[in-house]
Design a protein around this motif. Structure first.
Motif, PDB file in Angstrom:
ATOM      1  N   GLU A  23      -5.742  -2.197  -3.823  1.00 20.61           N
ATOM      2  CA  GLU A  23      -6.488  -2.311  -2.574  1.00 20.61           C
ATOM      3  C   GLU A  23      -5.620  -2.838  -1.431  1.00 20.61           C
ATOM      4  O   GLU A  23      -6.082  -2.922  -0.296  1.00 20.61           O
ATOM      5  N   ASP A  24      -4.379  -3.220  -1.747  1.00 18.02           N
ATOM      6  CA  ASP A  24      -3.487  -3.719  -0.700  1.00 18.02           C
ATOM      7  C   ASP A  24      -2.528  -2.607  -0.263  1.00 18.02           C
ATOM      8  O   ASP A  24      -2.807  -1.434  -0.464  1.00 18.02           O
ATOM      9  N   GLN A  25      -1.408  -2.979   0.306  1.00 15.03           N
ATOM     10  CA  GLN A  25      -0.435  -2.003   0.809  1.00 15.03           C
ATOM     11  C   GLN A  25       0.732  -1.804  -0.160  1.00 15.03           C
ATOM     12  O   GLN A  25       1.848  -1.470   0.252  1.00 15.03           O
ATOM     13  N   SER A  26       0.489  -2.007  -1.448  1.00 16.72           N
ATOM     14  CA  SER A  26       1.558  -1.920  -2.446  1.00 16.72           C
ATOM     15  C   SER A  26       2.246  -0.555  -2.439  1.00 16.72           C
ATOM     16  O   SER A  26       3.476  -0.464  -2.463  1.00 16.72           O
ATOM     17  N   CYS A  27       1.461   0.513  -2.410  1.00 14.29           N
ATOM     18  CA  CYS A  27       2.046   1.862  -2.469  1.00 14.29           C
ATOM     19  C   CYS A  27       2.884   2.151  -1.223  1.00 14.29           C
ATOM     20  O   CYS A  27       3.972   2.737  -1.319  1.00 14.29           O
ATOM     21  N   LYS A  28       2.386   1.745  -0.081  1.00  9.96           N
ATOM     22  CA  LYS A  28       3.138   1.940   1.161  1.00  9.96           C
ATOM     23  C   LYS A  28       4.451   1.165   1.118  1.00  9.96           C
ATOM     24  O   LYS A  28       5.507   1.658   1.537  1.00  9.96           O
ATOM     25  N   MET A  29       4.405  -0.061   0.585  1.00  5.17           N
ATOM     26  CA  MET A  29       5.602  -0.874   0.475  1.00  5.17           C
ATOM     27  C   MET A  29       6.633  -0.216  -0.433  1.00  5.17           C
ATOM     28  O   MET A  29       7.824  -0.177  -0.117  1.00  5.17           O
ATOM     29  N   ASP A  32       8.154   2.798   1.433  1.00  2.00           N
ATOM     30  CA  ASP A  32       9.008   2.405   2.556  1.00  2.00           C
ATOM     31  C   ASP A  32      10.302   1.737   2.104  1.00  2.00           C
ATOM     32  O   ASP A  32      11.371   2.014   2.655  1.00  2.00           O
ATOM     33  N   GLU A  41       0.343   7.498  -8.149  1.00  2.00           N
ATOM     34  CA  GLU A  41      -0.829   6.851  -7.558  1.00  2.00           C
ATOM     35  C   GLU A  41      -2.111   7.370  -8.197  1.00  2.00           C
ATOM     36  O   GLU A  41      -2.317   8.573  -8.308  1.00  2.00           O
ATOM     37  N   LYS A 278       5.235 -11.388   5.172  1.00  2.22           N
ATOM     38  CA  LYS A 278       3.953 -10.985   4.604  1.00  2.22           C
ATOM     39  C   LYS A 278       3.149 -12.198   4.127  1.00  2.22           C
ATOM     40  O   LYS A 278       1.941 -12.281   4.370  1.00  2.22           O
TER      41      LYS A 278
END
Length: 289
Positions: A23-29, A32, A41, A278
């Motif tokens: 639910e956080d930004q783990s995949c985006k991190m 990037d 995913e 963060k």
């Protein structure tokens, strides 16, 4: 991820991350900051066993190392484990000594096969005398030796043997999948090794604790394990169910009785400026260097 990346500098390896609907930004991190990582995913929580199998199905190497996301490894951890694994006769599963963020040894690093009586003994917090302990205390924490079960938070296996067993049993959603894999490996005639002279840090182990939800999850998974590998006993199953309810009620009462406390100061030991930003944003506080 940073510690894993550094520890793989001298090893030909691939990193596969399986996300179970964070639910956080783990995949985006990951995308990037670690573009070389294979990211899988999922749009729902598929469970730990299935997620491990997903990652393993994409692995191309001779060995597979399963790591929880809150494991921190040393620069030589993988090199040491691989060198030793190659010298171990007939090895099935290998695991290191795990410590928490305060440097305390985690007993889950090495365990015995939990017979029904062993499980009941652990649940009640008593000692039945001749019944084997849940934890493998016959090996000092910093020594090496044979054990029945290693922690699923950090496991090293050869892909050939892993595929032979058809991987993790996906009937285990969260708990006991490591016990089942290690037990099946032993039944096939392989030895599981604990390497206490190599260690890693497991942070989440600090906060899991022994709470009512965990007790129900763990012993629910143990029921699956017993039905699969041991003769069914309705009396024992009923006793376990009653005891789980009693222990859960006690743990809930203890939780309510605990006094809340305020955290006045946080400490961060890291050279990662991104992590600093963060955490500072999440706490709405500036991190002091």
């Amino acid at each position: 991820m940073i510690s894993v990346e550094k520890a793989l500098c001298d090893i030909e390896a691939e990193v596969i991350v399986v996300d179970i609907d964070s639910e956080d930004q783990s995949c985006k991190m990951i995308k990037d900051r670690f573009p070389g990582v294979l990211l899988i995913e999922n749009d729902q929580n598929i469970g730990l066993s299935r997620a491990n199998n997903q990652g393993a199905n994409h692995a191309k190497g001779e060995y597979i190392c399963f790591l929880n996301p809150d494991i921190v490894v040393g620069a030589s951890t993988f090199v040491n484990l691989l060198e030793k694994a190659q010298q171990l006769p007939n090895f099935g599963v290998v695991g290191p000594r795990l410590i928490d963020g305060k440097g305390r040894f985690l007993n889950d690093s090495k365990r015995n096969i939990p017979s029904p009586l062993t499980s009941l003994q652990r649940l009640l917090g008593v000692n039945f005398g001749s019944v084997k302990d849940y934890y493998a205390k016959h090996i000092p924490s910093e020594d090496n030796g044979y054990v029945d079960v290693l922690s699923g938070s950090f496991l090293l296996v050869r892909k050939k043997e892993y595929d032979m067993l058809n991987g993790f049993d996906e009937d285990f959603f969260l708990c006991c999948e490591d016990i089942d894999l290690c037990y099946r490996m032993k039944k096939k005639g392989f030895q599981n090794y604990y390497l206490g002279d190599t260690f890693a840090i497991h942070y989440r182990a600090e906060s899991i604790g022994r709470n009512a939800i965990y007790v129900k999850q763990f012993y629910g998974a143990m029921r699956i394990f017993y039905k699969k590998h041991f003769r069914s006993n309705w009396l024992f199953d009923m006793l376990i169910s009653i005891t789980i309810q009693m222990v859960s009620l006690v743990l809930k009462w203890q939780k309510r009785a605990k006094k809340s406390h305020n955290v006045n100061r946080y400490y961060l030991v890291s050279e990662d400026t991104y992590l600093e930003q963060k955490i500072g944003a999440a706490l709405s506080k500036k991190i002091k260097k």
